[in-house]
Enzyme design. Structure first.
Site, mmCIF file in Angstrom:
data_model
loop_
_atom_site.group_PDB
_atom_site.id
_atom_site.type_symbol
_atom_site.label_atom_id
_atom_site.label_comp_id
_atom_site.label_asym_id
_atom_site.label_seq_id
_atom_site.Cartn_x
_atom_site.Cartn_y
_atom_site.Cartn_z
ATOM 1 C CB ILE A 1 19.488 -35.176 148.884
ATOM 2 C CG1 ILE A 1 19.530 -33.816 149.570
ATOM 3 C CG2 ILE A 1 20.777 -35.426 148.112
ATOM 4 C CD1 ILE A 1 20.634 -33.667 150.610
ATOM 5 C CB CYS A 2 19.750 -38.771 145.721
ATOM 6 S SG CYS A 2 20.199 -40.120 144.609
#
Length: 331
Positions: free
Chosen positions: A116-117
């Protein structure tokens, strides 16, 4: 508290291990627990077991300043079916690609990997993104590409599914990717249930632009939301751009411009995505023939449905239906 699979009479749950490094982004750390740990089947039985690991099993400080006590150390990754790496707020991994001792080796196992990210920097530093398409938050895509030139960085998309390795952009895109995982593992109906429970949109296409201008709607309500809602209730119809623009009360040119400003997509690409999503839902939840599914989703013919479904997810309708109704995800 972790669920003990031995206490269940059914098959062991698919284990998800969330790897929390120092200064893990607090919001993203909680997402796998909310969207995977909170996923339930139609009988309200859990579908995943979610635990948290740190390098040494000790607490780590999050980006919000509070400390988190994990379930164990890196050894937990050896028994994972999926490993999720939330973003990190700076640190050596983003500056130089340096990882804490043992992390790169722990990420070489057979588990499906999800970032994520800025968690993509962790996977890249471990060599797991070499030669693969990947993304991260648009603010950091240039940095990721410069630090790891072997990674095929896509700076624009919400998330990338490369089979056993998946990456996403910022916070909200992490939610999209986790719902995509649930949909891939257990179908649209299950993903929609968890999305409804968390009060988020059940589906945004991974290829959608990260950065979409969303102007304040005109006072006269001249946006495209009403037309989109109308079309979604009547996907079986053979819509044209002229018809869509007429429903919105604008010229085709103005409608197309406003539609792209509000969704990041062209009207026809958006329409195709809605048709594919409806077809997937019908294949998963009904016994309708392929011809009937094609008609209800607005593709007209089974041939057209096969072409569009294969272009979108790489499988034919019957194969998709068999996969969804096959054996449960292994632990």
């Amino acid at each position: 508290m972790c669920k003990n699979p031995a206490m269940s009479s059914g098959p062991p749950l698919h284990r998800v291990v969330v790897l929390a490094l120092e200064h893990v982004v607090a919001f993203e750390l909680g997402l796998p627990h909310a969207f995977l740990g909170g996923a339930r089947d139609a009988d309200d039985a859990p579908l995943y077991e979610v635990v948290t690991a740190t390098v040494d099993g000790g607490p780590v400080t999050t980006s919000a300043g509070y400390r988190v006590l994990p379930d164990g150390d890196l050894s937990l990754l050896a028994g994972a079916g999926t490993v999720v790496v939330p973003g990190v707020a700076g640190g050596a991994v983003m500056r130089t690609g340096e990882l804490p001792d043992g992390v790169a080796a722990a990420l070489q196992g057979p588990a499906r990997l999800v970032s994520i990210c800025t968690g993509a920097f962790v996977l890249a530093a471990a060599g797991r993104l070499d030669g693969r398409p990947a993304t991260t938050h648009w603010l950091h895509t240039d940095q990721l590409a410069q630090l790891h030139p072997r990674v095929r960085v896509d700076p624009d998309v919400l998330h990338v599914d490369d089979g056993d390795v998946l990456t996403s952009a910022g916070n909200a895109a992490g939610i999209d990717l986790l719902l995509h995982l649930v949909r891939r593992d257990h179908g649209s109906a299950t993903a929609t249930r968890i999305a409804r429970r968390r009060v988020v949109a059940p589906w945004r296409d991974g290829g959608q632009s990260q950065f979409v201008d969303r102007p304040v709607p005109d006072p006269d309500g001249a946006g495209t939301a009403a037309t989109r809602a109308w079309v979604q209730e009547h996907l079986d119809r053979p819509w044209t751009l002229d018809q869509l623009a007429a429903h919105a009360g604008t010229s085709v040119r103005t409608f197309t411009r406003r539609f792209r400003e509000e969704t990041g997509l062209s009207p026809l690409r958006w329409l195709t995505q809605q048709r594919v999503e409806l077809a997937r839902h019908l294949l998963e939840t009904s016994d309708a023939s392929i011809d009937r599914v094609a008609a209800q989703a607005g593709f007209g013919t089974a041939t057209s449905l096969r072409q569009h479904l294969h272009a979108a997810i790489g499988v034919a309708p019957l194969a998709y239906r068999r996969t969804f109704r096959g054996s449960p995800l292994p632990g």
